[in-house]
Design an enzyme around this catalytic site. Structure first.
Site, PDB file in Angstrom:
ATOM      1  N   ASP A 269      44.476  19.635  52.429  1.00  0.00           N
ATOM      2  CA  ASP A 269      44.403  20.916  51.496  1.00  0.00           C
ATOM      3  C   ASP A 269      44.921  20.688  50.291  1.00  0.00           C
ATOM      4  O   ASP A 269      46.162  20.868  50.098  1.00  0.00           O
ATOM      5  CB  ASP A 269      45.173  22.032  52.333  1.00  0.00           C
ATOM      6  CG  ASP A 269      44.978  23.404  51.877  1.00  0.00           C
ATOM      7  OD1 ASP A 269      45.406  24.316  52.279  1.00  0.00           O
ATOM      8  OD2 ASP A 269      44.176  23.599  50.637  1.00  0.00           O
TER       9      ASP A 269
ATOM     10  N   ASP B 290      40.356  23.905  45.627  1.00  0.00           N
ATOM     11  CA  ASP B 290      40.985  24.185  46.980  1.00  0.00           C
ATOM     12  C   ASP B 290      40.166  23.724  48.208  1.00  0.00           C
ATOM     13  O   ASP B 290      39.207  24.232  48.652  1.00  0.00           O
ATOM     14  CB  ASP B 290      41.295  25.547  46.891  1.00  0.00           C
ATOM     15  CG  ASP B 290      41.708  26.159  48.457  1.00  0.00           C
ATOM     16  OD1 ASP B 290      41.716  27.259  48.889  1.00  0.00           O
ATOM     17  OD2 ASP B 290      42.475  25.097  49.136  1.00  0.00           O
TER      18      ASP B 290
HETATM   19  C1  LIG Z   1      52.467  28.628  55.848  1.00  0.00           C
HETATM   20  C2  LIG Z   1      51.324  28.237  54.791  1.00  0.00           C
HETATM   21  C3  LIG Z   1      51.749  28.814  53.387  1.00  0.00           C
HETATM   22  C4  LIG Z   1      50.558  28.480  52.339  1.00  0.00           C
HETATM   23  C5  LIG Z   1      49.152  28.491  52.858  1.00  0.00           C
HETATM   24  N1  LIG Z   1      48.269  27.977  51.812  1.00  0.00           N
HETATM   25  C6  LIG Z   1      47.532  29.068  51.425  1.00  0.00           C
HETATM   26  O1  LIG Z   1      47.549  29.899  51.237  1.00  0.00           O
HETATM   27  C7  LIG Z   1      46.691  28.068  50.148  1.00  0.00           C
HETATM   28  N2  LIG Z   1      46.181  28.957  49.231  1.00  0.00           N
HETATM   29  C8  LIG Z   1      45.013  28.997  48.897  1.00  0.00           C
HETATM   30  C9  LIG Z   1      44.948  30.009  47.855  1.00  0.00           C
HETATM   31  N3  LIG Z   1      46.273  30.526  47.675  1.00  0.00           N
HETATM   32  C10 LIG Z   1      47.079  29.885  48.536  1.00  0.00           C
HETATM   33  C11 LIG Z   1      48.946  27.877  54.191  1.00  0.00           C
HETATM   34  C12 LIG Z   1      50.055  28.401  55.481  1.00  0.00           C
END
Ligand SMILES: C[C@H]1CC[C@H](NC(=O)Cn2ccnc2)CC1
Length: 312
Positions: free
Chosen positions: A202, A32
């Site tokens: 990301d 990640d």
């Molecule tokens: C609205 C979006 C929704 C997705 C979000 N991404 C994360 O949460 C990435 N992540 C890392 C571990 N688990 C998930 C970023 C904001």
């Protein structure tokens, strides 16, 4: 040293998992670039919470009094305590890596039994360990790498790779175009032309989140598309062919094939779009929908970090 590790997609390319050896046991972790903690399921969790997962048995040396607690943008999270152990990724070894062992994780992690944890690859400035922040795997090994860089080649519905310490010119076409990175927020943050605001690269985010105006302009060319508030985004008929999406980053441009922008079915023959709105997040997120069209170089070979993008 150099190394390369396979990145295998979960269903619908929701995330990409890599095999990581920790104290001699292999875990399947989500690499990640949007976070900076290496954490794993552990036998400290209730058995019901870790059923189906490979769990760390605390083989390393405990860092007494150290804890961690992380929350992600999707509302998921985890917490626990900290050990130091040997970690190997694609043949690259960190002999004394901080391994964050979970004592509790949120339900979406428990239910995703393919995933045994995360290996963060953003900047160590946002590591959540207290009372002393810990270094990411990349920060621990970068001085031993032939070149201080790693490169992501995620792919559509098939396994890709992460390369450490070298650039594999067989994995992209044309040239790699570099842009400066702003590390102030701890992310691989950059500016993309034609997309307002800051953006982050990301690997840990599934979709491509860009401003409303860009999203509306894209789906205006998809006849069956509409914003579905119950699904929380744009949906369309799964059989409709989608336009490509092209963005200019620095002196180069990247095209995401329309096929990649059909993320997954949500009900019947209705599919959820891979491009969605970043309004409310605070920055744009170039997640897997975008990255799987590229070879992306996360580069610390210069006095200041930079990102390199090439068409995959
Ligand atoms: C609205 C979006 C929704 C997705 C979000 N991404 C994360 O949460 C990435 N992540 C890392 C571990 N688990 C998930 C970023 C904001």
């Amino acid at each position: 040293s150099t190394g390369s590790v396979s990145a295998s997609p979960e269903s619908y390319d929701e995330s990409y998992l890599i095999p990581v050896s920790i104290g001699g046991t292999t875990f399947h972790l989500d690499l990640d670039t949007g976070s900076s903690d290496l954490w794993v399921f552990s036998t400290q969790q209730p058995a019901s919470q870790r059923s189906g997962h490979t769990a760390y048995k605390q083989t390393g040396t405990k860092k007494s009094g150290y804890t961690w607690n992380i929350s992600y943008g999707d509302g998921s999270g985890a917490k626990g305590d900290v050990y130091v152990d040997k970690v190997v990724v694609g043949g690259v070894t960190a002999t004394s890596q901080a391994v964050e062992a979970a004592t509790s994780v949120s339900s979406s992690f428990t239910s995703d039994t393919d995933n045994d944890g995360l290996i963060g690859a953003a900047f160590s400035s946002i590591n959540t360990v207290s009372p002393q922040q810990q270094l990411t795997f990349f920060d621990n090994v970068k001085n031993s790498l032939s070149q201080k860089l790693f490169a992501a080649r995620l792919r559509y519905h098939t396994a890709g790779t992460y390369d450490y310490g070298y650039i594999d010119s067989s994995k992209y076409s044309g040239s790699i175009h570099y842009v400066p990175v702003n590390t102030a927020n701890g992310f691989w943050e950059f500016t993309a032309s034609g997309v307002s605001g800051s953006s982050i690269a990301d690997t840990g985010t599934t979709l491509l989140y860009i401003p409303d105006s860009n999203v509306d302009a894209y789906y205006a060319n998809v006849d069956s598309a509409s914003y579905d508030s119950s699904q929380g985004g744009y949906t369309f008929d799964c059989d409709e062919s989608l336009p490509d999406w092209t963005v200019t980053i620095g002196s180069g441009s990247i095209t995401v094939p329309g096929e990649y922008i059909n993320f997954a079915p949500v009900s019947g023959n209705t599919c959820f779009g891979g491009i969605q709105s970043s309004d409310g997040i605070g920055f744009n997120i170039f997640g897997d929908i975008f990255l799987k069209a590229t070879y992306t170089v996360f580069d610390q070979t210069q006095s200041s970090p930079r990102l390199g993008f090439a068409q995959g």
